[in-house]
Write an enzyme that holds these catalytic residues in place. Sequence first.
Site, PDB file in Angstrom:
ATOM      1  N   GLU A   1       0.888  -1.164   0.000  1.00 58.82           N
ATOM      2  CA  GLU A   1       0.000   0.000   0.000  1.00 58.82           C
ATOM      3  C   GLU A   1       0.913   1.195   0.000  1.00 58.82           C
ATOM      4  OE1 GLU A   1      -1.213   3.351   1.353  1.00 58.82           O
ATOM      5  OE2 GLU A   1      -1.315   2.230   3.231  1.00 58.82           O
TER       6      GLU A   1
ATOM      7  N   CYS B   1      -1.268   8.714   4.532  1.00 62.36           N
ATOM      8  CA  CYS B   1      -1.357   8.514   3.088  1.00 62.36           C
ATOM      9  C   CYS B   1      -2.771   8.779   2.596  1.00 62.36           C
ATOM     10  CB  CYS B   1      -0.901   7.115   2.711  1.00 62.36           C
ATOM     11  SG  CYS B   1      -1.728   5.798   3.606  1.00 62.36           S
TER      12      CYS B   1
END
Length: 636
Positions: free
Chosen positions: A186, A220
């Site tokens: 990720e 993020c």
Amino acid sequence: AEWGARPAAARSAVLQAAARALEARRGELIEVAASETGKVFAEADVEVSEAVDFADYYAATAKELDRVPGAVFVPARLTVVTPPWNFPVAIPAGGVLAALAAGSGVVFKPAPQARRCAAVVTEAIWEALDGAGVPRDILALVDVDEGDLGRQLISHEGVDRVILTGSWETAALFRSWRDDLPLLAETSGKNAMIVMPSADLDLAASDVVRSAFGHAGQKCSAASLAILVGPVARSERFARQLVDATESLRVGVPSDPRSEVGPVIEPPQGKLDWALTTLEEGEHWLVAPRPVEDAPAEYADRMWRPGIRTGVRPGSRTHLEEFFGPVLGIMHASSLAEAIELQNAVAYGLTAGLYTQNPADLERWLEEVQAGNLYVNRGITGAIVQRQPFGGWKRSSVGAGTKAGGPNYLVGLGSWHATAGGAPSSTLHLRGLDTRITGLIEAAQPSLDYEGFEWLRRGALSDAVAWDREFGRVRDVSRLKVERNLFRYRPVDVAVRATSDAAWPAVLRVAIAGVRAGGRMTLSAPVGLPAGVRRVLGDLGIPVHVETDDEWIARVQQGRREGGAGRVRLVGGTDAVTALHGALSAATEGDPDLAVYANEVTTAGRVELLPFLHEQAISITAHRFGNPDRWSEEVI
């Protein structure tokens, strides 16, 4: 090997014990996250809850690995987990627990800035292993240098898989060390929230600011951009709300329970320093970021009051680059179509938000937005295990693309092999299948013996069941009424390549899965296909290429340069597939944007459909101030 050979139910019991051990350390984990990485108490607290949720959820889903008809799961022997510093409890725990649930041994290499958090998480899991009589060696905590030793670890031939949460550039670095590295990552995000004229602007301002500046913007998933549509861009009232909400944030030390925004992890440098100090042409500060002058010495140069820059232009650095800090950019759009174009223009596709009360806006946005986690009339951070499984599209994801905390994450943490089929059943027939698929099977029937035809039909029926139960549905996984948490699958482009020793039924099996998923697919083989099959594939819009391995690899490379399929499904014998995978990885220099699926072909629709599908989680606030808001339900 002994750990992987245990029944999934036995591994699940260890994870449930790990959940209790993590919960018992809540206070210690909050303290160490605050003191080591600057997490404010409120954010550290929910991180512990997320870690506990990961343990419980993976304990439940691990059992499903032993229950897939037509396929058997083989755990990876050794998985390296390399988490980030910004979520020092939840993400490390999630990666380690997932690998353990899937039956793998784990080497856990924490981020240097979060090594103490990693030690407490590891101790909790070790306690669970002790209670089950499992040697602690199954989980090794290694605090090694990120230079030479880190490279040796990641590239070591004994490592079967790496779970990474970090930047896309880190994923590319790992692949430069070992171009065929099985990597599940990720990665970065450059996330935008669109605010439409019909939105509740008070709520929108609050959620934009919370999404942008939680943990000092060091998520993020953080909102890096707000795209204001039409009159919202000219609303002085909305601008005042943004300013007031931002300036009223309490920026303070993490030891103060009243602090809402803590320090950044280190004094700003590079992109973040530029973002906090420099304006591009046409931009100005709505709220100028500034360092906290009276910050304690240990946080000198690390505590910043958040900033908002307006006048951000399409294609600018602020539009396209991830800064990872307390800076929000404001863009203007004349329509929803233009706003979606701006939102999709970035290389990443992690989270995306929309504020609207218009059903037509929601319907169009859900159809066109390119991101893995979508949020409507709420903030875009704070994903919850199972309720909002987390993971992105495009350069926000490397590898299989299955979402952490979602139903398929463990499926990608090992390999799958075919099992012997049962006795043919007279109740199985083609009438229950999609007409596109029956046409393909009937065209292939003259080229198949009875066993091959029966095996193929069994796979097609498994696809139909899996589609009906899982992949073809939009499911509300929480059923909370006041919040709709939807999980759905979207088709994705795939290039299928058969090796010279690929069994003909296996090639057809993969093609059938691709047809069922409904995305764009190309099929490449070293020899020609039967005329009837090729004609049906052509009618379905599936190009067929007869070419050598080298010609196919060259075409994949050209396609990647032109933005073509980012997924490849290889079909053939183990040795041939391994060799072709290696050649492709070397030719593309381990391109992180290319995901390769090389499992043995099975009849299991639960496994074979996944390469052809993107996962997407949608969370919609379905009330306003406690009053049910039913218009979104009609759209879904």
